[in-house]
Design a protein around this motif. Structure first.
Motif, PDB file in Angstrom:
ATOM      1  N   ASN B 385      10.954  26.280  55.146  1.00  0.00           N
ATOM      2  CA  ASN B 385       9.903  25.298  54.941  1.00  0.00           C
ATOM      3  C   ASN B 385      10.504  23.907  54.843  1.00  0.00           C
ATOM      4  N   ALA B 386       9.993  23.020  55.672  1.00  0.00           N
ATOM      5  CA  ALA B 386      10.412  21.628  55.607  1.00  0.00           C
ATOM      6  C   ALA B 386       9.657  20.967  54.472  1.00  0.00           C
ATOM      7  N   VAL B 423       1.923  26.381  56.813  1.00  0.00           N
ATOM      8  CA  VAL B 423       2.226  27.096  58.057  1.00  0.00           C
ATOM      9  C   VAL B 423       3.275  28.169  57.779  1.00  0.00           C
ATOM     10  N   PHE B 424       4.255  27.786  56.964  1.00  0.00           N
ATOM     11  CA  PHE B 424       5.342  28.681  56.597  1.00  0.00           C
ATOM     12  C   PHE B 424       4.798  29.939  55.911  1.00  0.00           C
ATOM     13  N   LEU B 425       3.933  29.737  54.909  1.00  0.00           N
ATOM     14  CA  LEU B 425       3.380  30.887  54.184  1.00  0.00           C
ATOM     15  C   LEU B 425       2.519  31.751  55.099  1.00  0.00           C
ATOM     16  N   ALA B 426       1.736  31.081  55.955  1.00  0.00           N
ATOM     17  CA  ALA B 426       0.863  31.842  56.857  1.00  0.00           C
ATOM     18  C   ALA B 426       1.699  32.682  57.818  1.00  0.00           C
ATOM     19  N   ALA B 427       2.774  32.088  58.360  1.00  0.00           N
ATOM     20  CA  ALA B 427       3.634  32.811  59.301  1.00  0.00           C
ATOM     21  C   ALA B 427       4.311  33.981  58.598  1.00  0.00           C
ATOM     22  N   GLN B 428       4.676  33.769  57.320  1.00  0.00           N
ATOM     23  CA  GLN B 428       5.310  34.839  56.561  1.00  0.00           C
ATOM     24  C   GLN B 428       4.338  36.016  56.390  1.00  0.00           C
ATOM     25  N   ASN B 460       2.775  40.506  48.686  1.00  0.00           N
ATOM     26  CA  ASN B 460       3.941  39.628  48.719  1.00  0.00           C
ATOM     27  C   ASN B 460       5.140  40.301  49.366  1.00  0.00           C
ATOM     28  N   ASN B 461       4.947  41.469  49.965  1.00  0.00           N
ATOM     29  CA  ASN B 461       6.046  42.167  50.624  1.00  0.00           C
ATOM     30  C   ASN B 461       6.534  41.337  51.810  1.00  0.00           C
ATOM     31  N   ARG B 462       5.675  41.104  52.770  1.00  0.00           N
ATOM     32  CA  ARG B 462       5.913  40.143  53.852  1.00  0.00           C
ATOM     33  C   ARG B 462       7.201  40.377  54.640  1.00  0.00           C
ATOM     34  N   THR B 463       7.652  41.640  54.691  1.00  0.00           N
ATOM     35  CA  THR B 463       8.815  41.952  55.515  1.00  0.00           C
ATOM     36  C   THR B 463       8.472  43.060  56.501  1.00  0.00           C
TER      37      THR B 463
END
Lengths: 306, 541
Positions: B385-386, B423-428, B460-463
């Motif tokens: 994340n920028a 965007v970062f969280l959504a992509a994750q 929150n797994n997100r993997t």
């Protein structure tokens, strides 16, 4: 018998005028030197632009002439690589603007009438858009599409290549407007001249007239505006990289190096070399390109004969 | 014309215009407006302030000031103390909780807060329509998981009941030792039913917005500030210290430091807002405070994508990272390197060691996976994340280090992709990444707050990593009342996570840094949860 001095060709007279403009000559030499150093330097330099090392934040010294950054990378070689990329983007962007601008302007000027009005109103509309914002929108919306389309044609190794291509095209696509206007004005005045009428009377087709008779008469002014477009494109690219939209790390352009340096500005301690070195090179390059462009314009303008 | 002043003039005009473009945003935040009593720099712009939605630490701090649950955090220790509930009873088997609400608990608009509000709020989090990433925090309640999955349609079968106008009874699946800690999370806070039902997704825009916590929301201007005003109907209003509080979203450490040094902010308290290059100087100053807390910096791997579906590849990546270099050269606050996910310092738990720095084995593993010397390994992306303003670079610096380490040790090529926070969280969440940076800060003082992230159902797994054995170990652990037996099961689960499957690569444990002048600001106490309720912070004039 009068001993007349040998008549000079227009080209020789232009060269004479150019040589008298000291700022332009010095700028030209400086730019030649920069191009040479930027091309040869990184090969000679003992450091790689991306290799990490233990020597973090060293001020300029004998081993690292421009100092080192947070990752212990040598700043000199990074500035050289950055200047190389900036010059490449500038030259290519200007090249793209040359092609679009000359074709657009020449066609509009030569066809005249309704075609001319329509094409030049299109230029006016584009003029009214803020160009950098336009490129930002272009990059954020179309990059993915462009990437997909490109990957169908050729296998692309990396996203940074795509971004670089996109910068070439995007910056060129917003920089051709002035060129188009100037070329169109020139064509308007040239197409009524006698030699054009003559070749038309002899049955030459339009493309040939444009290509063989009109274009060669505009070389001077095109070169001048080409040289003046390069620094404008470099500045736009630096601005985009400063925003993080241009060159992606670990590649560097002068703009992204300056952004890194600017991140170090704070009231406690400033690693000055991180901003002074790339910033100084950028300013010097832009200044030199502008002087060179102005010198060329003065030299190639036939009315400037004193 | 040998030297043209005109050209100098033209050049300078261009340079000045360019410069203005570059720095035009420096003045964005400085609109002429009265300064709040307390100005806090809080980190990234919150994704949301809806208690059911928030997961990020900056979001939670603000949402926690607006909405309170039955239990709140003690400002000193972070331990659970009575909030909207004045007391509670726990049955002997640890499965039945009865909460008694305060009679003086009321909304900021004047209506009393009743047991049915609690029931509504908790059911709302569990409702599949809310799509709360933190719904898992309530899965320890009977039938909650089934309701969330849609297997049970009738909300009254979930183990949350209003047994009196001000009495709530909660039935758990087992003797969960950290249930009261869970009750302090904003996820379990009490939210106004009638406002949400009337305005739907845009309910936070309602004015007046009924809140249950110590502060009301005056305004929320994106990337400018969130303004809070003391809620005069809060039950504990006598202890709310400041009338007006501004919370500034600042992502750049240098911007934060500059704002603080010029007096535009009183407190800077996010973990990433101290410029790491200056820590050698800053940490010696009396207004810089460091403390240990439960926070881990790690990398998530998207195991649904090739070649990362192969655990050998993931282990190779883990063993080729020189973490010591990262904490010594980049973060520089005295962080401890991490091989396991759970930070040290949690009582009754000794985390198992994971994979250390071993490039030799890493190369061998990569070769076994079919990529000797990195040959044939596809180019992949690392997302981070920028920060706002484009200047905070710690994540980018770590990314550049990783990029070079993996290239040198394994011969594989990684590209960097920076994304804005949302965007970062959504992509994750959408698993639209190869590798990405992540961090987790413990919500309560128990290993479960870290380990349950990677349960198969966790939002929150997100993997993309799912392992029934892991789920079973954690479930079994949380049904044990004996701390030692529970710890053994949790250790087994964590060992599976960080030694064998490795869907995440822990890098280091955070060291908290906050800066404020302690002669002027009081009421911030270091604790392992990094919990500092805004209403307890006091400005001394």
């Amino acid at each position: 018998m009068i001993n007349a001095p040998p008549a000079l060709t227009p080209r020789q007279r232009a060269w004479r005028r150019f040589k008298r403009n000291r700022a332009a000559v010095i700028s030209g030499l400086f730019l030649a030197l920069v191009v040479l150093v930027v091309l040869v330097g990184p090969a000679i330099c003992p450091y790689s632009p991306n290799a990490l090392s233990e020597a973090q934040f060293q001020p300029p010294n004998l081993r690292h002439w421009f100092g080192t950054d947070v990752h212990g990378r040598d700043l000199l070689v990074r500035v050289l690589m950055g200047a190389r990329l900036s010059l490449l983007v500038g030259a290519t962007g200007a090249g793209v603007s040359l092609v679009i601008g000359v074709i657009w302007g020449a066609v509009a000027g030569y066809l005249g009438g309704r075609w001319d009005s329509a094409m030049m109103r299109a230029v006016d509309v584009l003029y009214s858009l803020p160009s950098v914002v336009f490129v930002i929108v272009l990059i954020t919306t179309l990059e993915q599409l462009f990437k997909n389309w490109l990957s169908r044609l050729v296998s692309i190794e990396s996203d940074s290549t795509v971004r670089l291509l996109f910068l070439f095209v995007g910056l060129g696509a917003v920089s051709w407007l002035t060129m188009a206007r100037i070329v169109r004005g020139q064509v308007l005045s040239l197409r009524t001249r006698g030699f054009v009428e003559a070749s038309r009377a002899l049955g030459a087709n339009e493309v040939r007239i444009l290509w063989r008779h009109i274009l060669p008469n505009m070389y001077g002014i095109i070169i001048v505006y080409l040289v003046l477009t390069v620094p404008a494109v470099i500045l736009s690219e630096s601005f985009l990289s400063y925003l993080g939209l241009g060159i992606q790390p670990p590649q560097a352009s002068l703009g992204s190096l300056i952004a890194d340096g600017a991140g170090q500005i704070n009231p406690i301690r400033i690693y000055w070399w991180l901003i002074v070195m790339p910033g100084g090179i950028l300013v010097a390059m832009l200044l030199a390109l502008n002087f060179l462009g102005d010198g060329l314009r003065d030299a190639l303008d036939p009315l400037a004969e004193s | 014309m040998s030297f043209s002043w005109q050209s100098v003039y033209r050049f300078l005009t261009r340079a000045v215009v360019g410069g203005l473009l570059l720095f035009s945003c420096a003045g964005c935040g400085s609109r002429a407006e009265q300064r709040a009593d307390l100005v806090i720099i809080n980190g990234a712009e919150p994704e949301s302030l809806d208690p059911a939605i928030v997961t990020g630490q900056p979001d939670i701090r603000v949402a926690g000031a607006l909405f309170e649950g039955l239990v709140r955090n003690d400002p000193h220790t972070g331990a659970p103390v009575p909030g909207l509930a004045e007391r509670w009873e726990i049955s002997d088997d640890g499965r039945l909780y009865t909460f008694y609400l305060r009679t003086n608990a009321q909304w900021s608009t004047g209506e009393p807060i009743m047991a049915r509000d609690v029931v509504y709020s908790w059911r709302r989090v569990l409702s599949p329509e809310t799509a709360s990433d933190y719904a898992g925090q309530l899965f320890y309640i009977k039938n909650a998981e089934e309701f969330n999955r849609g297997e049970i349609k009738d909300p009254s079968r979930v183990g949350i009941k209003a047994i009196g106008p001000r009495t709530v009874r909660v039935e758990l699946t087992g003797p969960v030792p950290f249930f009261l800690d869970l009750c302090t999370l904003p996820t379990l806070a009490v939210v106004p039913e009638w406002t949400i039902e009337r305005y739907g997704d845009r309910w936070l825009m309602a004015r007046p917005l009924p809140v249950s916590g110590p502060y009301e929301l005056v305004s929320w201007r994106i990337n400018d500030r969130i303004r809070l005003r003391k809620n005069r109907r809060y039950w504990d209003v006598a202890h709310t210290q400041n009338d007006r509080v501004d919370v500034l979203p600042v992502g750049s450490a240098n911007t934060a430091l500059n704002l603080y040094e010029t007096g535009a902010a009183d407190i800077v308290w996010d973990k990433e807002l101290a410029p790491s290059e200056l820590l050698d100087v800053l940490l010696k100053r009396p207004d810089f405070h460091t403390f240990d807390y439960l926070g881990t910096y790690f990398i998530r791997i998207n195991v649904t994508r090739k070649p990362f579906d192969d655990p050998r590849v993931r282990r190779a990546l883990a063993m080729a990272i020189d973490k010591t270099r990262i904490v010594e050269k980049i973060t520089r606050a005295g962080e401890k390197i991490a091989t396991h996910l759970t930070p040290p310092g949690i009582p009754h738990y000794d985390p198992p060691n994971g994979l250390g720095y071993d490039p030799e084995t890493a190369r061998r593993l990569l070769a076994e996976a079919g990529y000797p010397g990195g040959k044939g390994f596809p180019t992949f992306q690392y997302m981070f994340n920028a920060a706002a303003g484009g200047a905070a670079k710690t994540h980018e610096k770590i990314a550049v280090e990783l990029q070079q380490m993996w290239r040198q040790e394994l011969g594989i090529h990684m590209e960097l992709r920076q994304a804005e926070w949302k965007v970062f969280l959504a992509a994750q969440s959408a698993l639209d990444y190869d590798l990405c940076r992540s961090s987790w800060v413990g919500d309560y003082n128990d290993p479960n707050t870290f380990l349950d992230l990677f349960m198969s159902w966790s939002g929150n797994n997100r993997t993309g990593w799912k392992d029934p054995d892991y789920d079973r170990l954690l479930r079994e652990a949380n049904s044990r009342a004996d701390p030692a037996a529970r710890a053994t099961l949790l250790q087994a689960a964590e060992a599976l996570l960080v030694r064998d499957a490795v869907p995440v690569l822990p890098l280091f444990f955070y060291r908290g840094i906050s800066y404020y002048d302690s002669t002027k600001i009081q009421g911030i106490y270091p604790n392992i949860l990094d919990q500092h309720p805004i209403n307890a912070v006091r400005k001394v004039r």
